[in-house]
Design an enzyme around this catalytic site. Structure first.
Site, PDB file in Angstrom:
ATOM      1  N   CYS A  89      13.263 -38.810  43.887  1.00 56.78           N
ATOM      2  CA  CYS A  89      12.825 -37.942  44.985  1.00 56.78           C
ATOM      3  C   CYS A  89      12.784 -38.653  46.204  1.00 56.78           C
ATOM      4  O   CYS A  89      11.840 -39.539  46.341  1.00 56.78           O
ATOM      5  CB  CYS A  89      11.739 -37.041  44.776  1.00 56.78           C
ATOM      6  SG  CYS A  89      11.323 -35.689  46.095  1.00 56.78           S
ATOM      7  N   GLU A 132      16.319 -29.525  44.057  1.00 55.65           N
ATOM      8  CA  GLU A 132      15.958 -28.936  45.398  1.00 55.65           C
ATOM      9  C   GLU A 132      15.593 -27.384  45.443  1.00 55.65           C
ATOM     10  O   GLU A 132      14.797 -27.208  46.225  1.00 55.65           O
ATOM     11  CB  GLU A 132      17.329 -29.148  46.162  1.00 55.65           C
ATOM     12  CG  GLU A 132      17.986 -30.315  46.391  1.00 55.65           C
ATOM     13  CD  GLU A 132      16.848 -31.600  46.672  1.00 55.65           C
ATOM     14  OE1 GLU A 132      16.161 -31.118  47.681  1.00 55.65           O
ATOM     15  OE2 GLU A 132      17.186 -32.621  46.339  1.00 55.65           O
ATOM     16  N   HIS A 135      11.906 -27.730  44.959  1.00 56.00           N
ATOM     17  CA  HIS A 135      11.366 -28.088  46.412  1.00 56.00           C
ATOM     18  C   HIS A 135      11.017 -26.793  47.360  1.00 56.00           C
ATOM     19  O   HIS A 135      10.145 -26.485  48.102  1.00 56.00           O
ATOM     20  CB  HIS A 135      12.144 -28.972  47.599  1.00 56.00           C
ATOM     21  CG  HIS A 135      12.059 -30.377  47.107  1.00 56.00           C
ATOM     22  ND1 HIS A 135      10.668 -30.872  47.244  1.00 56.00           N
ATOM     23  CD2 HIS A 135      12.744 -31.239  46.561  1.00 56.00           C
ATOM     24  CE1 HIS A 135      10.770 -32.327  46.862  1.00 56.00           C
ATOM     25  NE2 HIS A 135      11.973 -32.602  46.579  1.00 56.00           N
TER      26      HIS A 135
END
EC number: 3.5.1.88
Length: 185
Positions: A89, A132, A135
């Site tokens: 990441c 993603e 996130h």
């Protein structure tokens, strides 16, 4: 150049669920450009808006020469097949740990103009899309690890040159304006 600083592990924005995008306007297009250019400058496969300090549900990706973005993604999985492989990441630089993910994913959402899109991915693309989207939900890949692997990841983080347990995370002002994106929470 619109390369922006990336928020690092410890920054509270990385643990906060992002808000859905409601305005498909010039500011959103600038955010997509910033995400794409920052991701490519850093050599990443994906980058989500919270990693730039923007609490909106949008991310950019660059996997196997497929470059794009998706706004307000909703994931579905056509089967139960899994993959297990190294994951890293940009917000946790230098840490790579084998992480289980689904092998196939379908992401439905919108482009920067508000047009509906669908992204079908497998392998690395599926891993990127899941990472993603996590996130956007305030989840980091280390949260997906078993206890032993997470302990190893935390050891790597604590010994990383960029990590300082004695200082709170540095919070930088986003260049994307406060009102439209609801920043300052």
């Amino acid at each position: 150049m619109t390369v922006q600083p990336i928020r690092l592990f410890g920054d509270p924005v990385l643990r906060s669920p992002a808000d859905p995008v409601v305005d498909f306007d010039k500011e959103l297009r600038k955010l997509v450009k910033d995400l794409t250019e920052t991701m490519q400058d850093e050599g990443g496969a994906g980058l989500a808006a919270p990693q730039l300090g923007v609490g909106l549900r949008v991310f950019a990706f660059d996997v196997d020469d497929v470059v794009g973005h998706i706004v307000n993604p909703v994931l579905s999985f056509p089967d139960d097949e899994e993959q297990d492989g190294p994951e890293g990441c940009l917000s946790i630089p230098g840490v790579y740990i084998d992480t289980k993910r689904r092998q196939h994913v379908v992401a439905s959402g919108f482009n920067q103009h508000g047009d509906p899109i669908q992204l079908v991915g497998d392998g690395l693309m599926a891993r990127c899309v899941q990472h993603e989207t996590d996130h956007l939900d305030g989840v980091l890949f280390i949260d997906r690890l078993d206890a032993a692997a997470r302990k190893d990841a935390m050891k790597q983080i604590r010994s990383a040159e960029w990590y300082d347990a004695g200082k709170p995370p540095m919070i930088k002002e986003s260049p994307h304006g406060r009102g439209i994106f609801g920043l300052g929470r």
